[in-house]
Design a protein around this motif. Structure first.
Motif, PDB file in Angstrom:
ATOM      1  N   ILE A  86       1.253  -1.785  -0.176  1.00  0.00           N
ATOM      2  CA  ILE A  86      -0.320   0.166   0.231  1.00  0.00           C
ATOM      3  C   ILE A  86       0.887   0.995  -0.269  1.00  0.00           C
ATOM      4  O   ILE A  86       1.680   1.010   0.267  1.00  0.00           O
ATOM      5  CB  ILE A  86      -0.721   0.244   0.851  1.00  0.00           C
ATOM      6  CG1 ILE A  86      -0.185  -0.403   2.564  1.00  0.00           C
ATOM      7  CG2 ILE A  86      -1.939  -0.856   1.497  1.00  0.00           C
ATOM      8  CD1 ILE A  86      -1.190   0.472   3.272  1.00  0.00           C
ATOM      9  N   THR A  87       0.126   2.049  -0.678  1.00  0.00           N
ATOM     10  CA  THR A  87       0.457   3.106  -0.324  1.00  0.00           C
ATOM     11  C   THR A  87      -0.105   4.171   0.056  1.00  0.00           C
ATOM     12  O   THR A  87      -1.014   4.993  -0.642  1.00  0.00           O
ATOM     13  CB  THR A  87       1.509   4.035  -1.959  1.00  0.00           C
ATOM     14  OG1 THR A  87       0.121   4.098  -2.626  1.00  0.00           O
ATOM     15  CG2 THR A  87       2.632   2.898  -2.231  1.00  0.00           C
ATOM     16  N   LEU A  88       0.697   6.184   1.128  1.00  0.00           N
ATOM     17  CA  LEU A  88       0.226   6.554   1.175  1.00  0.00           C
ATOM     18  C   LEU A  88       0.648   8.088   1.054  1.00  0.00           C
ATOM     19  O   LEU A  88       1.964   8.025   1.339  1.00  0.00           O
ATOM     20  CB  LEU A  88       0.071   6.795   3.094  1.00  0.00           C
ATOM     21  CG  LEU A  88      -0.488   7.843   3.683  1.00  0.00           C
ATOM     22  CD1 LEU A  88      -2.915   7.676   3.270  1.00  0.00           C
ATOM     23  CD2 LEU A  88      -0.490   7.534   5.145  1.00  0.00           C
ATOM     24  N   LYS A  89       0.154   9.016   0.256  1.00  0.00           N
ATOM     25  CA  LYS A  89       0.958   9.674   0.030  1.00  0.00           C
ATOM     26  C   LYS A  89       1.049  11.340   1.227  1.00  0.00           C
ATOM     27  O   LYS A  89       0.600  11.501   1.420  1.00  0.00           O
ATOM     28  CB  LYS A  89      -1.000  10.809  -1.414  1.00  0.00           C
ATOM     29  CG  LYS A  89      -0.268  12.194  -1.663  1.00  0.00           C
ATOM     30  CD  LYS A  89      -0.830  12.343  -2.883  1.00  0.00           C
ATOM     31  CE  LYS A  89      -1.091  13.394  -3.920  1.00  0.00           C
ATOM     32  NZ  LYS A  89      -2.155  13.961  -4.855  1.00  0.00           N
ATOM     33  N   ALA A  90       2.191  11.309   0.880  1.00  0.00           N
ATOM     34  CA  ALA A  90       2.690  12.623   1.641  1.00  0.00           C
ATOM     35  C   ALA A  90       2.383  13.974   0.738  1.00  0.00           C
ATOM     36  O   ALA A  90       2.141  14.602   1.080  1.00  0.00           O
ATOM     37  CB  ALA A  90       3.897  12.530   2.129  1.00  0.00           C
ATOM     38  N   THR A  91       3.067  14.164   0.020  1.00  0.00           N
ATOM     39  CA  THR A  91       2.925  15.033  -1.322  1.00  0.00           C
ATOM     40  C   THR A  91       3.243  13.986  -2.811  1.00  0.00           C
ATOM     41  O   THR A  91       3.010  13.182  -2.763  1.00  0.00           O
ATOM     42  CB  THR A  91       4.382  15.427  -1.224  1.00  0.00           C
ATOM     43  OG1 THR A  91       5.914  15.036  -1.526  1.00  0.00           O
ATOM     44  CG2 THR A  91       4.963  16.041  -0.131  1.00  0.00           C
ATOM     45  N   PHE A 139       4.339   7.307   2.194  1.00  0.00           N
ATOM     46  CA  PHE A 139       4.959   6.211   2.724  1.00  0.00           C
ATOM     47  C   PHE A 139       4.453   4.854   2.122  1.00  0.00           C
ATOM     48  O   PHE A 139       3.320   4.858   1.023  1.00  0.00           O
ATOM     49  CB  PHE A 139       4.235   6.414   4.117  1.00  0.00           C
ATOM     50  CG  PHE A 139       4.390   7.374   4.445  1.00  0.00           C
ATOM     51  CD1 PHE A 139       5.418   7.551   5.226  1.00  0.00           C
ATOM     52  CD2 PHE A 139       3.970   9.086   4.823  1.00  0.00           C
ATOM     53  CE1 PHE A 139       6.524   8.814   5.705  1.00  0.00           C
ATOM     54  CE2 PHE A 139       3.737   9.729   5.053  1.00  0.00           C
ATOM     55  CZ  PHE A 139       5.506   9.891   6.188  1.00  0.00           C
ATOM     56  N   LEU A 140       4.884   3.469   2.043  1.00  0.00           N
ATOM     57  CA  LEU A 140       5.556   2.413   1.257  1.00  0.00           C
ATOM     58  C   LEU A 140       4.630   1.008   2.463  1.00  0.00           C
ATOM     59  O   LEU A 140       6.172   1.991   3.341  1.00  0.00           O
ATOM     60  CB  LEU A 140       6.333   2.396   0.594  1.00  0.00           C
ATOM     61  CG  LEU A 140       6.477   1.043  -0.204  1.00  0.00           C
ATOM     62  CD1 LEU A 140       5.190   0.739  -1.709  1.00  0.00           C
ATOM     63  CD2 LEU A 140       7.504   0.369  -1.425  1.00  0.00           C
ATOM     64  N   ALA A 141       4.038   0.433   2.113  1.00  0.00           N
ATOM     65  CA  ALA A 141       4.628  -0.701   3.427  1.00  0.00           C
ATOM     66  C   ALA A 141       4.103  -1.764   2.239  1.00  0.00           C
ATOM     67  O   ALA A 141       2.975  -1.781   1.657  1.00  0.00           O
ATOM     68  CB  ALA A 141       3.878  -0.682   4.941  1.00  0.00           C
ATOM     69  N   GLY A 142       4.607  -2.886   2.400  1.00  0.00           N
ATOM     70  CA  GLY A 142       3.669  -4.278   2.231  1.00  0.00           C
ATOM     71  C   GLY A 142       4.821  -5.474   2.305  1.00  0.00           C
ATOM     72  O   GLY A 142       5.404  -5.455   3.609  1.00  0.00           O
ATOM     73  N   PHE A 143       4.528  -6.465   1.347  1.00  0.00           N
ATOM     74  CA  PHE A 143       5.007  -7.730   1.355  1.00  0.00           C
ATOM     75  C   PHE A 143       5.739  -8.164   0.649  1.00  0.00           C
ATOM     76  O   PHE A 143       4.948  -8.376  -0.533  1.00  0.00           O
ATOM     77  CB  PHE A 143       4.085  -8.832   1.913  1.00  0.00           C
ATOM     78  CG  PHE A 143       4.422 -10.041   2.826  1.00  0.00           C
ATOM     79  CD1 PHE A 143       5.280 -10.550   3.600  1.00  0.00           C
ATOM     80  CD2 PHE A 143       3.516 -11.109   1.498  1.00  0.00           C
ATOM     81  CE1 PHE A 143       5.002 -11.819   3.653  1.00  0.00           C
ATOM     82  CE2 PHE A 143       4.148 -12.610   1.580  1.00  0.00           C
ATOM     83  CZ  PHE A 143       5.321 -12.636   2.771  1.00  0.00           C
ATOM     84  N   GLN A 144       6.618  -8.769   0.637  1.00  0.00           N
ATOM     85  CA  GLN A 144       7.079  -9.343  -0.614  1.00  0.00           C
ATOM     86  C   GLN A 144       7.702 -11.114  -0.055  1.00  0.00           C
ATOM     87  O   GLN A 144       8.139 -11.479   0.563  1.00  0.00           O
ATOM     88  CB  GLN A 144       8.432  -8.852  -1.517  1.00  0.00           C
ATOM     89  CG  GLN A 144       9.990  -8.907  -0.588  1.00  0.00           C
ATOM     90  CD  GLN A 144      10.796  -8.477  -1.234  1.00  0.00           C
ATOM     91  OE1 GLN A 144      10.628  -6.707  -1.700  1.00  0.00           O
ATOM     92  NE2 GLN A 144      11.637  -9.301  -1.416  1.00  0.00           N
ATOM     93  N   VAL A 145       7.847 -11.922  -1.407  1.00  0.00           N
ATOM     94  CA  VAL A 145       8.611 -13.464  -1.146  1.00  0.00           C
ATOM     95  C   VAL A 145       9.383 -13.805  -2.686  1.00  0.00           C
ATOM     96  O   VAL A 145       8.610 -13.559  -3.646  1.00  0.00           O
ATOM     97  CB  VAL A 145       7.293 -14.520  -1.106  1.00  0.00           C
ATOM     98  CG1 VAL A 145       5.985 -14.402  -2.127  1.00  0.00           C
ATOM     99  CG2 VAL A 145       7.993 -15.806  -0.047  1.00  0.00           C
ATOM    100  N   MET A 146      10.102 -14.648  -1.895  1.00  0.00           N
ATOM    101  CA  MET A 146      10.591 -14.752  -3.365  1.00  0.00           C
ATOM    102  C   MET A 146      11.062 -16.610  -3.152  1.00  0.00           C
ATOM    103  O   MET A 146      11.396 -17.381  -1.966  1.00  0.00           O
ATOM    104  CB  MET A 146      12.389 -14.464  -3.185  1.00  0.00           C
ATOM    105  CG  MET A 146      13.554 -15.117  -4.096  1.00  0.00           C
ATOM    106  SD  MET A 146      12.599 -14.312  -5.909  1.00  0.00           S
ATOM    107  CE  MET A 146      13.633 -12.694  -6.096  1.00  0.00           C
TER     108      MET A 146
END
Length: 194
Positions: free
Chosen positions: A68-73, A78-85
């Motif tokens: 997810i992203t949250l716009k500051a400007t 701001f970025l938060a997430g989950f990744q898997v290889m």
């Protein structure tokens, strides 16, 4: 005939409506699929993977993430997430599979170079191994949770918001215990809804 022409015109307009430029929203969701490579820090695991490739094992490496992203400007998010290889190698009933999941959170910024963005994030993750190998392969100790970081560069194929396709490259540095560090590189196609 008129119905056919109307249907053809509608289908021709769909992509332009689907990807029409819009104002970027405050909150966004995105996911990516791709492939990559992990440089394993554990010498036993590296030895086993090299030996398997020399013996003609099949191998498949898949990457996925969501966030997810949250716009500051307009230029900072701001970025938060989950990744898997996922790294899977197999041959005649023997296999060596590895999954490297990681949660990440940080900042994504657009420096004003077309639609190019960069992100820097704190990451928390580990590696999980599933092996069924003969006795001539080395024993790999279980990986521990580690605190690392994630760097990414992405290019959006359109500006603004709406449905935004893109491509990216990321690097994940993750300690896995026993003074070992996995270095993961991934390339991916991204679809963002913002």
């Amino acid at each position: 005939m008129k119905k056919f022409l109307l249907a053809a015109a509608f289908l021709a307009l769909c992509p332009s409506l689907f990807f029409a430029e819009q104002e970027r929203k405050t909150f966004g969701f995105q996911f990516a699929l791709g492939t990559g490579y992990t440089f394993y820090g554990d010498s036993n695991l590296s030895h086993n993977m090299n030996k398997m490739m020399d013996r003609g094992y099949g191998r498949l490496i898949l990457y996925a993430d969501t966030g997810i992203t949250l716009k500051a400007t307009d230029f900072l998010y701001f970025l938060a997430g989950f990744q898997v290889m996922g790294d899977m190698a197999w041959n005649s009933g023997a296999y060596s599979n590895h999954a490297s999941p990681a949660f990440f959170g940080g900042l994504q910024f657009y420096p004003g170079i077309s639609n190019l963005s960069f992100s820097l994030a704190y990451a928390l993750g580990f590696r999980r191994d599933w092996d069924v190998l003969s006795a001539d392969y080395r024993q790999v100790p279980a990986a521990k949770w580690g605190n690392g970081f994630r760097l990414a560069a992405e290019y959006d194929f359109k500006s603004g918001g709406g449905i935004v396709p893109g491509a990216g490259l990321c690097y994940l540095f993750m300690p896995t215990g026993w003074d070992n560090y996995d270095n993961t590189l991934a390339v991916y196609f991204r679809l963002a809804f913002r």
